[in-house]
Design a protein around this motif. Sequence first.
Motif, PDB file in Angstrom:
ATOM      1  N   TRP A  38      -3.834  22.456 -13.301  1.00 43.15           N
ATOM      2  CA  TRP A  38      -4.946  23.340 -13.609  1.00 43.15           C
ATOM      3  C   TRP A  38      -4.519  24.799 -13.793  1.00 43.15           C
ATOM      4  N   PHE A  39      -3.269  25.112 -13.504  1.00 45.35           N
ATOM      5  CA  PHE A  39      -2.821  26.511 -13.637  1.00 45.35           C
ATOM      6  C   PHE A  39      -1.497  26.556 -14.404  1.00 45.35           C
ATOM      7  N   PRO A  40      -1.236  27.641 -15.121  1.00 46.77           N
ATOM      8  CA  PRO A  40       0.059  27.793 -15.790  1.00 46.77           C
ATOM      9  C   PRO A  40       1.176  27.801 -14.751  1.00 46.77           C
ATOM     10  N   ARG A  41       2.172  26.920 -14.950  1.00 44.52           N
ATOM     11  CA  ARG A  41       3.222  26.719 -13.958  1.00 44.52           C
ATOM     12  C   ARG A  41       4.586  26.924 -14.596  1.00 44.52           C
ATOM     13  N   MET A  42       5.491  27.504 -13.835  1.00 40.54           N
ATOM     14  CA  MET A  42       6.825  27.762 -14.352  1.00 40.54           C
ATOM     15  C   MET A  42       7.569  26.456 -14.606  1.00 40.54           C
ATOM     16  N   ALA A  43       8.183  26.365 -15.782  1.00 45.16           N
ATOM     17  CA  ALA A  43       9.082  25.251 -16.058  1.00 45.16           C
ATOM     18  C   ALA A  43      10.381  25.447 -15.276  1.00 45.16           C
ATOM     19  N   VAL A  44      11.139  24.373 -15.129  1.00 43.59           N
ATOM     20  CA  VAL A  44      12.413  24.443 -14.407  1.00 43.59           C
ATOM     21  C   VAL A  44      13.513  24.959 -15.330  1.00 43.59           C
ATOM     22  N   TYR A  45      14.299  25.888 -14.811  1.00 47.53           N
ATOM     23  CA  TYR A  45      15.539  26.303 -15.462  1.00 47.53           C
ATOM     24  C   TYR A  45      16.667  25.845 -14.543  1.00 47.53           C
ATOM     25  N   ASP A 102      20.940  24.121 -13.889  1.00 50.92           N
ATOM     26  CA  ASP A 102      22.344  24.180 -14.297  1.00 50.92           C
ATOM     27  C   ASP A 102      22.692  23.094 -15.304  1.00 50.92           C
ATOM     28  N   PHE A 103      21.954  21.967 -15.306  1.00 56.86           N
ATOM     29  CA  PHE A 103      22.354  20.849 -16.151  1.00 56.86           C
ATOM     30  C   PHE A 103      21.655  20.799 -17.496  1.00 56.86           C
ATOM     31  N   GLN A 104      20.590  21.607 -17.732  1.00 55.78           N
ATOM     32  CA  GLN A 104      19.966  21.563 -19.050  1.00 55.78           C
ATOM     33  C   GLN A 104      19.310  22.867 -19.468  1.00 55.78           C
ATOM     34  N   GLY A 105      19.480  23.931 -18.693  1.00 55.64           N
ATOM     35  CA  GLY A 105      18.772  25.158 -19.034  1.00 55.64           C
ATOM     36  C   GLY A 105      17.288  24.965 -18.799  1.00 55.64           C
ATOM     37  N   TRP A 106      16.447  25.444 -19.737  1.00 55.10           N
ATOM     38  CA  TRP A 106      15.002  25.272 -19.597  1.00 55.10           C
ATOM     39  C   TRP A 106      14.589  23.820 -19.854  1.00 55.10           C
ATOM     40  N   GLN A 107      13.804  23.269 -18.963  1.00 51.12           N
ATOM     41  CA  GLN A 107      13.178  21.969 -19.210  1.00 51.12           C
ATOM     42  C   GLN A 107      11.920  22.253 -20.027  1.00 51.12           C
ATOM     43  N   ASN A 108      12.017  22.085 -21.326  1.00 50.97           N
ATOM     44  CA  ASN A 108      10.870  22.419 -22.173  1.00 50.97           C
ATOM     45  C   ASN A 108      10.416  21.245 -23.033  1.00 50.97           C
ATOM     46  N   LYS A 109      10.623  20.028 -22.531  1.00 51.62           N
ATOM     47  CA  LYS A 109      10.019  18.888 -23.221  1.00 51.62           C
ATOM     48  C   LYS A 109       8.503  18.983 -23.090  1.00 51.62           C
ATOM     49  N   GLN A 110       7.823  18.736 -24.189  1.00 50.81           N
ATOM     50  CA  GLN A 110       6.368  18.822 -24.177  1.00 50.81           C
ATOM     51  C   GLN A 110       5.760  17.752 -23.264  1.00 50.81           C
ATOM     52  N   PHE A 111       4.589  18.063 -22.721  1.00 52.50           N
ATOM     53  CA  PHE A 111       3.862  17.090 -21.905  1.00 52.50           C
ATOM     54  C   PHE A 111       3.022  16.221 -22.837  1.00 52.50           C
ATOM     55  N   GLU A 112       3.365  14.954 -22.902  1.00 54.07           N
ATOM     56  CA  GLU A 112       2.650  14.027 -23.779  1.00 54.07           C
ATOM     57  C   GLU A 112       1.807  13.036 -23.003  1.00 54.07           C
ATOM     58  N   GLY A 113       1.680  13.256 -21.698  1.00 52.60           N
ATOM     59  CA  GLY A 113       0.766  12.446 -20.913  1.00 52.60           C
ATOM     60  C   GLY A 113       1.431  11.463 -19.983  1.00 52.60           C
ATOM     61  N   ARG A 114       2.669  11.034 -20.293  1.00 51.38           N
ATOM     62  CA  ARG A 114       3.325  10.049 -19.450  1.00 51.38           C
ATOM     63  C   ARG A 114       4.401  10.685 -18.590  1.00 51.38           C
ATOM     64  N   GLY A 115       5.438  11.237 -19.232  1.00 48.60           N
ATOM     65  CA  GLY A 115       6.502  11.900 -18.484  1.00 48.60           C
ATOM     66  C   GLY A 115       5.917  13.054 -17.701  1.00 48.60           C
ATOM     67  N   GLU A 116       6.047  13.012 -16.385  1.00 53.72           N
ATOM     68  CA  GLU A 116       5.315  13.958 -15.553  1.00 53.72           C
ATOM     69  C   GLU A 116       6.036  15.293 -15.428  1.00 53.72           C
ATOM     70  N   ALA A 145       8.466  18.597 -14.110  1.00 55.22           N
ATOM     71  CA  ALA A 145       9.649  19.228 -13.532  1.00 55.22           C
ATOM     72  C   ALA A 145       9.239  20.635 -13.144  1.00 55.22           C
ATOM     73  N   LEU A 146       9.283  20.958 -11.858  1.00 49.50           N
ATOM     74  CA  LEU A 146       8.718  22.218 -11.368  1.00 49.50           C
ATOM     75  C   LEU A 146       9.621  22.869 -10.341  1.00 49.50           C
ATOM     76  N   ALA A 147       9.501  24.181 -10.251  1.00 52.16           N
ATOM     77  CA  ALA A 147      10.303  24.950  -9.301  1.00 52.16           C
ATOM     78  C   ALA A 147       9.577  25.055  -7.959  1.00 52.16           C
ATOM     79  N   PHE A 148      10.343  25.144  -6.891  1.00 50.81           N
ATOM     80  CA  PHE A 148       9.762  25.360  -5.570  1.00 50.81           C
ATOM     81  C   PHE A 148       9.343  26.820  -5.399  1.00 50.81           C
ATOM     82  N   GLY A 149       8.369  26.995  -4.502  1.00 54.77           N
ATOM     83  CA  GLY A 149       7.923  28.343  -4.195  1.00 54.77           C
ATOM     84  C   GLY A 149       6.847  28.325  -3.127  1.00 54.77           C
ATOM     85  N   ASN A 150       6.304  29.501  -2.835  1.00 55.94           N
ATOM     86  CA  ASN A 150       5.228  29.649  -1.856  1.00 55.94           C
ATOM     87  C   ASN A 150       3.917  29.950  -2.582  1.00 55.94           C
TER      88      ASN A 150
END
Length: 775
Positions: free
Chosen positions: A214-221, A223-237, A239-244
């Motif tokens: 429901w909110f804009p969330r940071m994609a994962v950057y 060491d093994f692929q840089g930015w994870q920027n595969k589009q969300f097509e409904g199935r592949g869930e 990849a998110l960064a940890f935080g508070n």
Amino acid sequence: MKKALLLFAATMLSASAFAQLLNNPGSNHGNKFEQLGTIISDPNSYRSASGAPGPAYWQQRADYDINAELDEKNLKLTASETITYYNNSPDPLSYLWVQLDENQHKATSDNKLTETSKMSDKMSYKELDGIIRNENNLGINIIKITDENGKSIPYVINNTMMRIDLPVTLMPKGKYKFRISWNYNIPDRMTVGGRGGYEYFAEDDNYLFTMTQWFPRMAVYSDFQGWQNKQFEGRGEFALAFGNYKVNMTVPADHVVGGTGECQNYSQVLSAASMKRWNEAQSAKAPIEIVNLGEIKSGLSKKSSAKKTWTYVAENVRDFAWVSSRRLVWDAMATYIDGKKIMAMSYYGPEAYPLYNKYSTKVVAHTLKVYSKHTIPYPYPVAISVEAANGMEYPMICFNYGRAEKDGTYTEAIKYGMIGVIIHEVGHNFFPMIVNSDERQWSWMDEGLNTFCQFLAEQEWDNHYPSQRGPAHKIVDYMKMPKDQLEPIMTNSENIINFGPNAYAKPATALNVLRETVMGRELFDYAFKEYARRWAFKHPTPADLFRTMEDASAVDLDWFWRGWFFSTDPVDISLNDVRYYRMNSMKQAVENVEDKKAYDKDSKYIGRERNKAAGVKFAVEQDTSLLDFYNKFDRFEVSKSADDQFKTYYNSLSADEKKLYESKKNFYELEFSNEGGLVMPIIIEWTFKDGSKETDRIPAYIWRKNENKVTKVFAKDKEVASVQIDPYRETADIDESNNSWPRKAQPSRFELFKQQQAPRGSSTGSNPMRDARQR
């Protein structure tokens, strides 16, 4: 294994890619047991060859401060957030990628445009609506993006991804704070689909809001692929960064809110009675209803126009989700993991009360205990199960199904389905909410590992639990499908045809086979816990799992990963032949009996029997002068010197030879062929003529010199009556008809029935609970 896994972006095994897996193509050996070789890359300072994080391992962090308001009348969410992004990488970043997963609901989204469709004789409203709908007013509307001083920041939206163009490069060890304001129309998830949205209950004119993605969330950057920027097509869930997180949710005053983390202001939003019950639940050994069924039923028609703000905080999580409704019963109890108190809680409507009130929170507590035993101690203070007619997971909160009939009864299928989905979704706290794999790329790393642990928890709930995923024989129907309907487990989420069997059931089965058949429980359990410990709150790849399992067990498993995860070969080991041998006793009295049996058998043929039956007058009968010594000679008569001959033979033996002779072993040569292609251990159950049984387990390495056919001789003290391979169906063998000697008929049953169409998600069969009430 000595190398790390290459990260492929699409299906990893085309015909040409599969050929690269073969070190010795065209041969019957030198392929299935070679190391993974060219399909993996060298380890580095970020990820070690042992499977552990390397000395230079790093990962990004994103903290969120969010204010959101739920407009129930207009079914709309309006919110703003401040994101503080920490660049812990060694790379300067000139832009940031943010996920806008709610955009999957746009009529123009890639997943809508690339979704195939077809006409049929019967079309549902949902099918037709999906074809003709052009505009649906769904998706995120970005109002503005500014830096912490209020200055606008340029951005570009590409489908479900948004690029934030930084005014100044974010250097390593630096942080950047920015603000996003947005709104969106909340979708009806019961018709539009998806993981979050609202469900409308016409009988009482109320809504259940499950607020996810429901909110804009940071994609994962990473060491093994840089930015994870595969589009969300409904199935592949996700990849998110940890935080508070600190999240303020403003909702109608008579709503109950549950969310990721811990509420900071119960004293302000709860009634005095509910607050008292909440305090009692802190030490309760059974669930206590904080908000009870009578209270919500009496309040369903009294909709408040006032607002309340619930404040939640969560530390070191990768996401945040929440539920809000005036029609929620809420119960809670304390459970303990390694001495730490965790509040197990459930939220559910009246239609789920008969099941959820009895089971849900206790299943939550059970799940935490079992998963903690097999992975790491659950680290968070809360675990929540919400009944929402679907299944989906988030940190500390998950959405499940499980509703009773109108009369309060329920079927056994619904009961076990509900328990299973609660275990599964609560279990996702461990995979991938803590062991934070990239679901967008490898669904199996969270779904498969979690389904395996779900199976363990189900079996520890009830020894007769009807688990549908985990037991090896349950995956057979999938693995025997035509190859053009199969993909390797190591396939991107969006490219899989049979997603459930591929991403959930097959990897769960593979891990169960590893634990029970290949490695053994002691070695497997230690290595699996080590993987969870190493990668808790980090971003593992498949190679990190593969290598850790080997590193912590001293078991070479490349052949197993190669077969189960990189190929579509099934298991089909055939027991082709059993040949029986025994040692010659050198005693004429014994050997002549056996020799006579063999002679008589060899002398028996159809012509001889028919000549005798026809009364043929044989020459030696008509002219007895033709008879001589050999016509009367009994070649199988024991000679007078037999005992002396045996003594001479026996005395010639050494002490060791005499010991072997006296053992009176029976020798059985078994021939096996690998019909399926997937090499596996051979498990042999012997049934002896006295009715006793014995089991031999032969490691898969027996296939190293010949991957197609092997023979092995066994010495047994007793004579064998029959042989069965894989008696407990633990290798997922797709053809059991060739698993026995002598061959056994495979009985089956059929039923003449009238085919009926059942609603999606409904259980079939009778409702014995209702039937019992009616008697």
